[in-house]
Design a protein around this motif. Structure first.
Motif, short mmCIF file in Angstrom:
data_model
loop_
_atom_site.label_atom_id
_atom_site.label_comp_id
_atom_site.label_asym_id
_atom_site.label_seq_id
_atom_site.Cartn_x
_atom_site.Cartn_y
_atom_site.Cartn_z
N ASP A 1 -41.58 18.00 36.55
CA ASP A 1 -41.95 18.30 36.53
C ASP A 1 -42.52 19.26 36.96
N ALA A 2 -42.77 19.07 38.59
CA ALA A 2 -43.43 20.27 39.30
C ALA A 2 -41.59 20.32 40.69
N GLU A 3 -40.88 19.98 40.53
CA GLU A 3 -40.12 20.70 40.68
C GLU A 3 -39.06 21.63 39.92
N MET B 1 -44.30 38.12 39.98
CA MET B 1 -45.32 37.04 41.34
C MET B 1 -45.73 36.07 39.91
N ALA B 2 -46.44 35.06 40.12
CA ALA B 2 -47.16 33.85 38.98
C ALA B 2 -47.99 34.40 39.09
N THR B 3 -48.97 34.47 38.18
CA THR B 3 -50.51 34.21 37.60
C THR B 3 -50.67 33.54 38.16
N ASN B 4 -51.79 33.08 38.10
CA ASN B 4 -53.35 32.22 38.53
C ASN B 4 -52.99 31.16 37.86
N ALA B 5 -52.72 30.57 36.37
CA ALA B 5 -52.54 30.35 35.81
C ALA B 5 -51.21 29.49 35.92
N ASP B 6 -50.36 30.10 36.34
CA ASP B 6 -49.13 29.02 36.88
C ASP B 6 -49.53 28.69 37.45
N LEU B 7 -50.39 28.94 38.63
CA LEU B 7 -50.37 28.41 40.18
C LEU B 7 -51.05 27.43 39.46
N THR B 8 -52.24 27.73 38.74
CA THR B 8 -53.40 26.53 38.57
C THR B 8 -52.11 25.16 37.76
N LYS B 9 -51.39 25.30 37.26
CA LYS B 9 -49.87 24.69 36.18
C LYS B 9 -49.33 24.13 37.38
N LEU B 10 -48.76 24.58 38.34
CA LEU B 10 -47.98 23.75 39.35
C LEU B 10 -48.59 22.49 40.06
N ARG B 11 -49.96 23.08 40.73
CA ARG B 11 -50.58 22.03 41.70
C ARG B 11 -50.59 21.16 40.41
N ASP C 1 -54.03 37.97 35.45
CA ASP C 1 -54.24 37.43 35.92
C ASP C 1 -53.78 37.04 37.43
N GLY C 2 -54.04 37.31 38.36
CA GLY C 2 -53.59 38.14 39.68
C GLY C 2 -52.15 38.02 39.97
N SER C 3 -51.43 38.26 39.05
CA SER C 3 -49.98 38.76 39.39
C SER C 3 -49.91 40.70 39.71
N LEU C 4 -49.96 41.02 40.20
CA LEU C 4 -50.08 42.02 40.87
C LEU C 4 -48.76 42.91 40.78
N MET C 5 -47.57 42.55 41.06
CA MET C 5 -46.84 43.12 41.07
C MET C 5 -45.31 41.97 40.84
N PRO C 6 -44.00 42.99 39.78
CA PRO C 6 -43.35 41.78 39.34
C PRO C 6 -42.75 40.92 39.90
#
Length: 225
Positions: free
Chosen positions: A162-164, A146-156, A139-144
């Motif tokens: 909560d964001a902090e 790294m956040a996934t695409n789902a993580d980035l979507t959640k952060l946005r 899911d976009g986490s290519l290396m140790p």
């Protein structure tokens, strides 16, 4: 999508934890001018000719490419949280990470250009590192770390406290993976210039993990398991 480091960035605060000495453009110039790998700078044959630059599939090239991609995600996440909170402490941390990792990324990209190598390749991420097993990208986490695409979507989608908290949790995990990668390169590197940069990453990110963990504690939260 990569961001220009100066787009919308605030003037750097006078008082913060870590002073950033080089802007990204200067770091890239230093990399081009001074970042000559040991295999080229000090390696010479009996006839006086310099040794060849690192090969496309070498640990030197692989680390430069993979860590540059790893750094880019930290930069992206820091831009996201900068716009999702008004907390000065978190915004200073994000700005420091943007500057530091953009500087280092510029150096690594400069070395690849100097070596005449492409900035991306068809190699599997982490192929240069003898981990004993292949890293399983998902899911976009290519290396140790790294956040996934789902993580980035959640952060946005978060804001304020909560964001902090989620940003800080992601950055602890991200830095932990970055330390693993950088230490792995230090352990196998034959290139003193790039090795020094990798050791700087190990030292700096370990220190920052301690800082971020305390910031989480101050917010009643813990790093992700």
């Amino acid at each position: 999508m990569q961001h220009a480091v100066t787009d919308g960035a605030e003037p750097q605060p006078k008082a913060h934890r870590r002073r950033v000495w080089w802007p990204a453009a200067l770091a890239a110039a230093v990399a081009l001018g001074l970042g000559v790998p040991a295999l080229v700078a000090s390696g010479s044959s009996a006839s006086g000719t310099t040794a060849s630059a690192p090969a496309n599939g070498s640990p030197e090239a692989g680390f430069a490419r993979d860590m540059a991609a790893h750094h880019q995600q930290a930069i992206d996440m820091s831009f996201i949280v900068r716009d999702r909170t008004q907390n000065d402490e978190v915004r200073r941390l994000a700005f420091d990470i943007i500057n530091t990792q953009a500087n280092q990324r510029g150096m690594m990209m400069g070395w690849l250009d100097q070596w005449g190598l492409p900035q991306s390749s068809g190699d599997q991420p982490m192929a240069w590192m003898n981990m004993g097993h292949a890293y399983e990208a998902h899911d976009g986490s290519l290396m140790p770390g790294m956040a996934t695409n789902a993580d980035l979507t959640k952060l946005r989608g978060l804001s304020g406290h909560d964001a902090e908290v989620f940003y800080l949790q992601l950055m602890v995990r991200h830095h932990t993976g970055g330390v693993e990668m950088a230490q792995g390169y230090v352990d196998i590197s034959a290139n003193p210039v790039e090795k020094r940069l990798a050791q700087t990453m190990v030292n700096g990110q370990r220190s920052e993990i301690d800082l971020i963990t305390q910031m989480l504690h101050d917010r009643g939260a813990q790093p992700l398991s």
